[in-house]
Structure formats: structure tokens, C-alpha cells
Write an enzyme that holds these catalytic residues in place. Structure first.
Site, mmCIF file in Angstrom:
data_model
loop_
_atom_site.group_PDB
_atom_site.id
_atom_site.type_symbol
_atom_site.label_atom_id
_atom_site.label_comp_id
_atom_site.label_asym_id
_atom_site.label_seq_id
_atom_site.Cartn_x
_atom_site.Cartn_y
_atom_site.Cartn_z
ATOM 1 C CG HIS A 451 40.230 39.485 26.894
ATOM 2 N ND1 HIS A 451 40.052 38.458 27.523
ATOM 3 C CD2 HIS A 451 39.046 40.385 27.954
ATOM 4 C CE1 HIS A 451 39.331 38.678 28.362
ATOM 5 N NE2 HIS A 451 37.957 40.242 28.231
ATOM 6 N NE ARG A 558 39.506 49.059 39.145
ATOM 7 C CZ ARG A 558 40.247 49.769 38.397
ATOM 8 N NH1 ARG A 558 40.989 50.057 38.378
ATOM 9 N NH2 ARG A 558 39.547 50.050 38.038
ATOM 10 N NE ARG A 594 36.750 49.071 45.403
ATOM 11 C CZ ARG A 594 36.488 48.639 44.060
ATOM 12 N NH1 ARG A 594 35.672 49.367 43.254
ATOM 13 N NH2 ARG A 594 37.022 48.058 43.305
ATOM 14 C CD GLU A 690 29.715 50.524 43.556
ATOM 15 O OE1 GLU A 690 30.597 50.484 43.162
ATOM 16 O OE2 GLU A 690 30.533 50.050 45.378
ATOM 17 C CG ASN A 713 32.678 50.620 35.798
ATOM 18 O OD1 ASN A 713 32.416 51.884 34.571
ATOM 19 N ND2 ASN A 713 33.866 50.473 35.721
ATOM 20 C CG ASP A 714 29.058 47.604 39.923
ATOM 21 O OD1 ASP A 714 29.399 47.172 40.001
ATOM 22 O OD2 ASP A 714 29.697 47.604 41.295
ATOM 23 N NE ARG A 724 29.668 46.614 36.213
ATOM 24 C CZ ARG A 724 30.877 46.269 36.818
ATOM 25 N NH1 ARG A 724 31.632 46.991 36.037
ATOM 26 N NH2 ARG A 724 31.370 45.706 37.436
ATOM 27 C CB CYS A 761 37.194 56.021 41.322
ATOM 28 S SG CYS A 761 36.108 54.999 41.746
#
Length: 805
Positions: A451, A558, A594, A690, A713-714, A724, A761
Site C-alpha cells: 500500500h 464515488r 454514482r 459492468e 474493473n467489475d 479480481r 470510468c
């Protein structure tokens, strides 16, 4: 650059060949097509005038090469040559190479800057790879293809060995990257696998090696600039020949081999004064060194108090750390600290602490016993990614121990711009760094997926890790150089190396400056197509950085941070104020909010939900909101109220799979608008694409909504049926997989047919290696992290969509 012209009876065939060539060369080839005729009923044919125009378009001082299919294509090309003046005609070569393989080979050679003779030779030998694979080449032909390398050249050559981790080995695109990277060097260069050795300047010869994932290759260079060539190849290898994303977490499993190879390169060729590590973030910086150490507070020697007092002691410390983490969770990349919050809230972890206290351990001892057990589990994990989570455990542990013991945490004290050296850094250390003072980071431990590494990349700080021995060989205040591109720490470079590093640094800074200077300008392709580039944000604190980096609005806000950083749900007024203020900050630029995307794998502390066996397939996003309207209605009302004051707001719904879900959402919006007394409801409502069902239902969904936004991503994990977050199937979570690309293409076609905008996105939107492909698929709006927007815009400006027209 040598120009390439493709002449074919079929325009579709020529366009397909051109698309392959452009992808192979990342848009660098100077290519034109002359194909088909302007007759809708009988489009097959060739036109000499079109061929002449194509030649005039690409032919410069370097000349041009023409590849043709059979029949009248050759006759039309010869006629076109007669129409040109003598000076241009003499620079043009017609060759009999196969139109597909020949164009690929010629394009790579031309894009690498090779002369026309080399381009022709590459095109003519384009079928050799296939012939050799099928056993159609004679022994004499095979022997002739092996480059001559006499004993003296081999003895004097520098070499670099690499363990290939690309999923499909060194196929056409990586081979093209090698040829392009090495084209400017004058020395002799070879690539070897086993007993086969080929020229490293030939795409066809490299492809003939048949290098697969797991194979080792050796690069040789002999001549005046051999060392520079070896360094260039090593840098390219560290980027996995342009396929770092495809390798993904598999790179980590070979991290030690990468480091050993780099260190062998440093030692074997007498490069003194450098230590090899792993690149985390590119950049070249020279500055004084600052050495930093952060220690875990010691367990105090004290008497055991009452059981309840010990439990209270640890509870209070944890709550104080949670407050601090909640504040950090609102910062960019705050999901890292959100994960730390969830770890601190783990009931099993707490139960182990209480059990330790009940057995007579003081709070600090019980805490560290529990921490060490968890850290050991991470340390022994099979995956490198999971092993690197050990640092997160100790980061949390240290913060709680500081609260319980009262010790003051060590601070990174830097008075002047410097390079920070440490054994490792915790995310909380990195988050507090001053970018104006910390110019680069060099760690003797750490990992590329830690991280702290993620935060360093997000902050744009050049960084390298696993630079073993750096703390012993560097003294405080010593001027050192971090090369974040090659993963090298230079503490005593020669004058020659120092000059090379300074040149690389100047080029890097110039590229950054160019991108930043044009960040506020619109991204327009070479052919004049305007592309909208927006930012993904997590809260108000991201706004100024997004605008500074040229965001033309927000493609993804988000809203989860409003819900996840508090033990209580945010009120309607609190949400309304945030939405209104952010929209106001962007003026007339769009703000795409969103709706709440939690549930399943993303729990809400303020709204507990039952655990699910398959959370990714469970009650997430719009499914949760429609089942628990009290969550959704409050947000809808806040958005509607903010939209009344700021008309640039639009609402985006996640996890939509069916038309019925959209209609239920729209009915709720209409109902709440009526309750609020809103007479004219003009809030744009779009959906995330997605879920595979949304792709297959795209035509019907496009009739119900105002816009699409592709969440790669999804979408990738659902299309590939691969979690993932599961490293065992990490190689499947690749948005360049043909199935994912096809899903994106279907979505773009449906949106464009319905006349609604389609944006992206997900992570892929910010990947400049994907930009050209996405534009070709019809995408015209990109939304990505603010830090990548300048580079993304620069990449858009290099694309010429007219080549695909």
C-alpha cells in the site's frame, strides 16, 4: 520514417491489416491504405488515383514500401507510380511479401526508424516464422537465418539474462517493442534462447525464437554503445516489454528473480556505485539522502489491572486510531485506510485480544500477541500480494501501541528537498509526506503491490523497493540518484553515467512539463476528433487536484466515502451540501454522481447486512438500494435538491442488469421529485455497464437512460468469472482479453446507435496503452484518476482515427 502503403481489393481487409499494424506499433507507423472502389453495390476493386494519393500521403525522404494483394492491385499500383514525378517514384518499392504478415513486419521495422532496405528485408522474410514453425524451412535456410557472431564479438559482448513472465511469451507485440527500443543503437545486438541466437533488430527473427512464458532469454550487445543498449533492454524487460498490466500480480511471484537479474547486470559488467532494486514509480531524481526508521513501541513492564480496565484500555486506543483512519479514508486513495478500518473492526481479531486479556496478559501484550499471529499468517501466504499485507498489519499495530503507551511517533523530518531511504514505510508514513520535500523514495524492503507503493505512485513520487544494502552503503546527507525507471540506486556513479542520468532526467522532466502545460487544453486527436477527459473523485478534497490536472468534469463521484467513514448514515442535508458544493466548484462541467455502491463485499458499518456466500453475485449496488429504499431515497432527494441549484449534476446507477431495474429507479426519482415539489424533472440518469447482462441488454437499456458508463474493473471480473481479489486467478482478470474488448465494443455500438454518450470510468480508462484501442471501438469519453489525466490527454493527441475510417 519509411511509409507503408497497403493496396487491396477489399477495404475491410485493408482496414483490418492497418488496425493490426497500428496496434503493433502503438500508433507510430506512417501508414495509408488504398482499397476498394466507391461503388456501394460492387465495392471490390482498386483505384490507381487512390493508390497515388496514399503514396503522396506517406512518402517522404525515407521512401515508402507498398504491399498488395493479387490481381489488379499490382496493375493499379504500377499505374499510380507512372503518375508520380521521377524523384518520388525512385523512393518507392513494390514488394511481393504477403499482405498481412508482410505489413506487420514492415510496419514494425519502419516505426523503429530502420532504413528502407531493412524494412523490405523484414517484409520479405515475414513468412519465415510460420514456415519454420510448420517445418517447411530447410536446414540450410535455418542455418542462414542464424546471425554470425564470431568468438571475439562474443567475448567482448555485454549480456543481460531475463526470465520472461509475459503470459503469451515474446509474441509479436513484445517483439515489436524490443525492435523499437533498440533501433537507435549502432552496436551489434542479439537475443538468445537456448542454442538459438537471432538479431535483436529483427521482428521476424525474434518471433522465430518462440519464447514462451517461463523461458529465459539472454541479450548480447557488442560495440561503442553496448552498455546503453543493455540498459535500454533491461528497462524494457522490467516493463515486461510493454505488457506489465497483462503480467499483473504474476510479476510479483518472480520479483526476487528480477532483482537478481538486475544486480547481476550491475556486478557482471563493472557498473560500480549502484544497487539494483525493483521499480515502483518512474522518474530520475538526484538529491541528498535522509535515512528514516520507525520503530514499534516496546511492551511496557507494568502490573495487570482489572480485566475490565485492560479491555477498556485497548478499546479506547482502537477508537482513537479509528478516528484518525476515518479522516485519512477521505483522502485520495483512501480505500487503503478504509481497509485498515475494517481490519480494526474484525470481530475475530477482537475476540483473540479479549481472550489474551482473560488469560492474564496486559492490554499491550494481548494486542501484540494477536498482531504477531496475524502477521505470521500473512508472511507465510503463497501469494506475494498477500505477503505484502504484513506491512499493513504492523502499521495498524504501531498506531494502536502509540496510543496505549503514549510514545510519540517518529516523524519524517526533512528540511530540504531530499531522497527518503528506509527499511520500509507504512501507508500512514507515506500519506503524510510533503511532495515538495520528498523527491524520491528508496526502500531496502517493501514490495511493488504494498500500500505504501500504491500511495507513492498516486502521489507521483519516483520510488524503488527491495534495494538491499542501501541503508548500509548510503550516509545521511550524501547526494544520491534514484532511477525509478530501471530500479537502480546510484550512490557513486562515474562521470559518464552521471551525464547519461542527467540526460534521462531532463527528458523525463520535459515530458512531464509538456503534459502538464497542455493539461488544460482539450484532448483532440490528430484528425480533429474531440475527446472528453474527466476525473474520478472520492470527495471534495479531490476537486482542486482534478481541476489542476485538466479534468473537464467528473465522470465518477464515488459517494461511498460519505457512508463508509461514519458510524451513522449521512443525512439528506449533509449529502445535499456535498453534492451542491462539488458541482459548484466544477462550474458548467458535468458532475456524475454514482449512487451508493455498497453491499456484499463492501459492508456499511452504519447499516449492517447479513454476510453472503457469494458477495460479488449478491446484494450490491442498485440491488441493495432497491431492497432498502430508506438508503436510496435519502440520496435521491439530496441529488434532486442539488440538481435544482446546479444543473451540471447527473446521476449514475451501478450494477444494473435489467430494464426493469432502471424503470424502478426512475419511478423512485419521479416520486421523490413530486414530493419535493419539483415541477420539471430534467435530471440526466445513466447506468454503469459492468454486468454481462447489461451488455447483452444494451440496446434495450439505451432506450431507457441518458448515458452509459463502462466500469471495466467489475465488467472484467464478471466476463472472465474471476474474482479480481483472488490471486490464484489473477491472470484472468485482464481487460485486454478479447471477450472483455468485445463487451466494450457491443456497449459502444448500442450507445452510439441510440444517440447516447458512452464513457468509461474503470481502470482501463486511465491506461494509456489502451487509449488507441478504445478510441477505435468508438469511446469518446474517458474518466480516470486525476493524476493520469495529463498523460491521457497527451496520448489521445497522438491518435489519428482517420486511418481507421
Amino acid at each position: 520514417m519509411v511509409g507503408i502503403v497497403v493496396v487491396s481489393h477489399s477495404r475491410r481487409l485493408a482496414e483490418g491489416v492497418a488496425e493490426l499494424a497500428i496496434q503493433m506499433t502503438q500508433g507510430k507507423v506512417n501508414l495509408a491504405i488504398a482499397a476498394g472502389i466507391d461503388d456501394p453495390e460492387n465495392p471490390i476493386g482498386t483505384d490507381a488515383i487512390a493508390v497515388m494519393a496514399a503514396l503522396e500521403e506517406v512518402c517522404d525522404e525515407q521512401g515508402a514500401v507498398v504491399l498488395m494483394d493479387l490481381g489488379s492491385a499490382l496493375l493499379s499500383t504500377e499505374m499510380a507510380l507512372e503518375l508520380l514525378d521521377d524523384e518520388m517514384r525512385d523512393k518507392i518499392a513494390l514488394i511481393a511479401a504477403p499482405i498481412v504478415e508482410g505489413t506487420m513486419a514492415a510496419s514494425v521495422a519502419a516505426a523503429a526508424g530502420l532504413p528502407i532496405e531493412a524494412v523490405i528485408a523484414e517484409a520479405r522474410s515475414a513468412l519465415d516464422v510460420k514456415r519454420e514453425h510448420l517445418g517447411e524451412m530447410s536446414d540450410d535456410e535455418n542455418h542462414a537465418s542464424q546471425p554470425h557472431m564470431d568468438a571475439s564479438s562474443l567475448q567482448n559482448a555485454l549480456d543481460f539474462t531475463w526470465h520472461v513472465q509475459n503470459p503469451h511469451g515474446i509474441h509479436a507485440r513484445p517483439a515489436a517493442a524490443i525492435v523499437g527500443q533498440l533501433a537507435t543503437f549502432n552496436c551489434d545486438m542479439w537475443l538468445e534462447k537456448g542454442e538459438q541466437r537471432v538479431s535483436a533488430k529483427s521482428l521476424n527473427n525474434i518471433a522465430k525464437l518462440g519464447v514462451r512464458c517461463g523461458d529465459s532469454v539472454c541479450f548480447y550487445a557488442s560495440g561503442s554503445d553496448a552498455q546503453a543498449a543493455v540498459n535500454a533492454f533491461a528497462q524494457l524487460a522490467n516493463d515486461h516489454f510493454g505488457e506489465a498490466d497483462a503480467v499483473r500480480l504474476g510479476v510479483q511471484e518472480e520479483a526476487e528473480d528480477v532483482q537478481e537479474s538486475m544486480q547481476e547486470l550491475v556486478e557482471a559488467h563493472g557498473i560500480s556505485g549502484a544497487i539494483a532494486g525493483l521499480s515502483v514509480n518512474g522518474g530520475i531524481v538526484s538529491a541528498p539522502a535522509v535515512l528514516f526508521a520507525q520503530e514499534m513501541p516496546a511492551i511496557p513492564v507494568r502490573e495487570f489491572e482489572a480485566e475490565s480496565a485492560e479491555i477498556t484500555r485497548i478499546q479506547q486506543a482502537i477508537e482513537l486510531v479509528k478516528l484518525h483512519l476515518s479522516a485519512q479514508a477521505k483522502l485520495p486513495h483512501g480505500d487503503i485506510f478504509q481497509a485498515h478500518l475494517m481490519m480494526l473492526s474484525d470481530p475475530e481479531w477482537w475476540q483473540a485480544i479479549v481472550e489474551g486479556i482473560k488469560q492474564g496478559a496486559i492490554a499491550e501484550q494481548a494486542w501484540m500477541d494477536t498482531v504477531n499471529t496475524l502477521a505470521t499468517d500473512y508472511r507465510n501466504a503463497d501469494s506475494v500480494y498477500m505477503r505484502e499485507r504484513e506491512a499493513d498489519v504492523f502499521d495498524i499495530a504501531r498506531q494502536v501501541m502509540i496510543q496505549m503507551t503514549g510514545e510519540k511517533p517518529a516523524a519524517v523530518e526533512i528540511s530540504q528537498p531530499s531522497i527518503l531511504l528506509a527499511r520500509d514505510l507504512m501507508p500512514s508514513d507515506v500519506a503524510g509526506l510533503d511532495k515538495n520535500k520528498v523527491l524520491a523514495i528508496c526502500l531496502s524492503e517493501g514490495g511493488k503491490t504494498s500500500h505504501s507503493a500504491i500511495l507513492a505512485r498516486a502521489m507521483g513520487i519516483p520510488a524503488i523497493v527491495k534495494v538491499q544494502g542501501c541503508l548500509d552503503q548510503v550516509k545521511p546527507g550524501q547526494v544520491i540518484t534514484v532511477d525509478g525507471f530501471s530500479g537502480l540506486l546510484w550512490f557513486a556513479p562515474s562521470a559518464e553515467v552521471e551525464a547519461e542520468l542527467e540526460q534521462k532526467r531532463s527528458e523525463w522532466l520535459e515530458a512531464q512539463q509538456v503534459a502538464q502545460q497542455s493539461a488544460q487544453q482539450q484532448a483532440i486527436t490528430c484528425d480533429g476528433t474531440e475527446i472528453q477527459v474527466l476525473a474520478n473523485i472520492g470527495g471534495p478534497e479531490d476537486v482542486s487536484f482534478a481541476l489542476q490536472n485538466g479534468a473537464e468534469g467528473v465522470g465518477l463521484f464515488r459517494t461511498e466515502f460519505l457512508f463508509q467513514t461514519s458510524d451513522e448514515l449521512p443525512s439528506e442535508d449533509e449529502q445535499y451540501t456535498v453534492y451542491r458544493d462539488i458541482a459548484n466548484a466544477f462550474g458548467d462541467k458535468p458532475l456524475t454522481i454514482r449512487s451508493l455502491d455498497v453491499g456484499g463485499d463492501k459492508p456499511l458499518a452504519a447499516y449492517p447486512m447479513p454476510e453472503e456466500e457469494n458477495p460479488f453475485l449478491g446484494l450490491r449496488g442498485v440491488r441493495l438500494c432497491l431492497q432498502h429504499e430508506e438508503l436510496f431515497v435519502t440520496q435521491i432527494r439530496a441529488v434532486l435538491r442539488a440538481h435544482q441549484e446546479q444543473s451540471n449534476i447527473q446521476l449514475m446507477i451501478p450494477m444494473i442488469a435489467m430494464v426493469e431495474e432502471v424503470r424502478r429507479v426512475k419511478a423512485l426519482i419521479a416520486r421523490e421529485a413530486k414530493v419535493l415539489g419539483i415541477q420539471s424533472l430534467d435530471l440526466p440518469v445513466g447506468i454503469m455497464i459492468e454486468v454481462p447482462a447489461a451488455v447483452l441488454n444494451a440496446d434495450a437499456l439505451a432506450q431507457e437512460v441518458d448515458f452509459f458508463s463502462i466500469g471495466t474493473n467489475d465488467l472484467t471480473q464478471y466476463v472472465m468469472a474471476a474474482d479480481r481479489g483472488n490471486t490464484a486467478v489473477a491472470e484472468l482478470v485482464n481487460y485486454f482479453e478479447p471477450a472483455v474488448i468485445r463487451a466494450i465494443e457491443i456497449t459502444c455500438i448500442a450507445g452510439n446507435k441510440a444517440g447516447i454518450p458512452v464513457s468509461m470510468c474503470g481502470e482501463m480508462a486511465g491506461d494509456t496503452k489502451a487509449t488507441d484501442l478504445l478510441l477505435q471501438l468508438g469511446l469518446r469519453k474517458f474518466s480516470a484518476s486525476a493524476s493520469v489525466l495529463p498523460a491521457l490527454k497527451e496520448q489521445v493527441r497522438t491518435v489519428d482515427l482517420s486511418v481507421q475510417a
